[in-house]
Design a protein around this motif. Sequence first.
Motif, short mmCIF file in Angstrom:
data_model
loop_
_atom_site.label_atom_id
_atom_site.label_comp_id
_atom_site.label_asym_id
_atom_site.label_seq_id
_atom_site.Cartn_x
_atom_site.Cartn_y
_atom_site.Cartn_z
N VAL A 69 0.82 -1.21 0.00
CA VAL A 69 0.00 0.00 0.00
C VAL A 69 0.86 1.27 0.00
N HIS A 70 1.98 1.22 0.71
CA HIS A 70 2.82 2.42 0.80
C HIS A 70 4.07 2.36 -0.07
N ALA A 71 4.13 1.38 -0.94
CA ALA A 71 5.31 1.24 -1.79
C ALA A 71 5.44 2.42 -2.74
N GLY A 72 6.66 2.85 -2.96
CA GLY A 72 6.93 3.91 -3.93
C GLY A 72 6.99 3.31 -5.33
N LYS A 73 7.39 4.13 -6.28
CA LYS A 73 7.41 3.72 -7.68
C LYS A 73 8.29 2.47 -7.90
N LYS A 74 9.47 2.52 -7.31
CA LYS A 74 10.43 1.43 -7.50
C LYS A 74 9.96 0.16 -6.79
N GLY A 75 9.47 0.34 -5.57
CA GLY A 75 8.97 -0.79 -4.79
C GLY A 75 7.79 -1.45 -5.50
N LEU A 76 6.92 -0.63 -6.02
CA LEU A 76 5.73 -1.14 -6.69
C LEU A 76 6.12 -1.91 -7.95
N ARG A 77 7.13 -1.42 -8.64
CA ARG A 77 7.60 -2.13 -9.84
C ARG A 77 8.12 -3.52 -9.46
N ARG A 78 8.84 -3.57 -8.35
CA ARG A 78 9.38 -4.85 -7.87
C ARG A 78 8.24 -5.79 -7.45
N ILE A 79 7.26 -5.22 -6.75
CA ILE A 79 6.11 -6.01 -6.30
C ILE A 79 5.34 -6.56 -7.51
#
Length: 239
Positions: A69-79
Amino acid sequence: KPILEIKGLRKQYATGTWGLNGIDLTVQPGEFVAVIGPSGAGKSTLLRCMNRLIEPTEGTVTFLGEDVVHAGKKGLRRIRAGMGMIFQHYNLVYRSSVLENVLHGRLGYMGSVAGMLSRYREADKEEAIALLKKVGLENEIYKRADELSGGQKQRVGVCRALAQKPSLILADEPIASLDPKSSKTVMDAIHTNCREQGIACLVNLHQVDYAKAYASRIVGIKAGRIVFDGPSEHLTNDI
Ligand code: ADP
Ligand code: ADP
């Protein structure tokens, strides 16, 4: 350690409708879970909140220890790279070849331009071809995606999701547009590959018989809430 942990998840749409109304769900690595429930129950909203194709209103989603839910752009891409998605309407790039569609999955994004086959590594192409052969598409590899039948298109969708080597597959009504024979081929392709590669799977199905046939665990949803969660053989007729 769970692969996916959902706590108090709620989603209110701009219309005011609550698509999800407090979902708690934990999925273990390699688990094959069918999400069932009537139309409008919130199945699709639930799956789309997992990778934030839809933004949740409240609650937490943890994927492999990471706050979705709180992931940034890079984190979300990894997720998103760790979650392979399969859609009811396939969402292929229809002007591209079957092989290119599968290779797009490896890049972890949907949609690409045609004629880019030369840009992919030989090893990736071979892997994609092996996947396509495994699901019975050996004669379709170089065809345009729009030349395929529905069942064939969805097997391409399955291969695309697998090619990204996900830890979790999210399949949103993958067989809702297919006849029984194609449905079986598609479910077999998802189930066999997930089992062999230890991939967890959350699959939305509105047909209870398919859920019982393939899933070890069934989650029943009604009006945005979980009304059943247990082994398939414990499912009663009244949910
Ligand atoms: P299911 O996948 O089980 O059919 P959905 O997740 O699509 O259910 O829908 C859950 C609820 O949210 C329904 O009441 C539906 O009408 C509503 N809903 C879904 N998408 C939207 C949207 N984009 N805007 C407003 N309401 C929506
Ligand atoms: P669904 O889960 O029903 O596929 P979407 O909102 O993802 O819902 O897609 C809506 C429609 O757009 C579907 O009919 C789908 O086939 C079509 N569509 C989505 N992506 C593509 C694409 N890349 N190329 C062609 N059609 C697409």
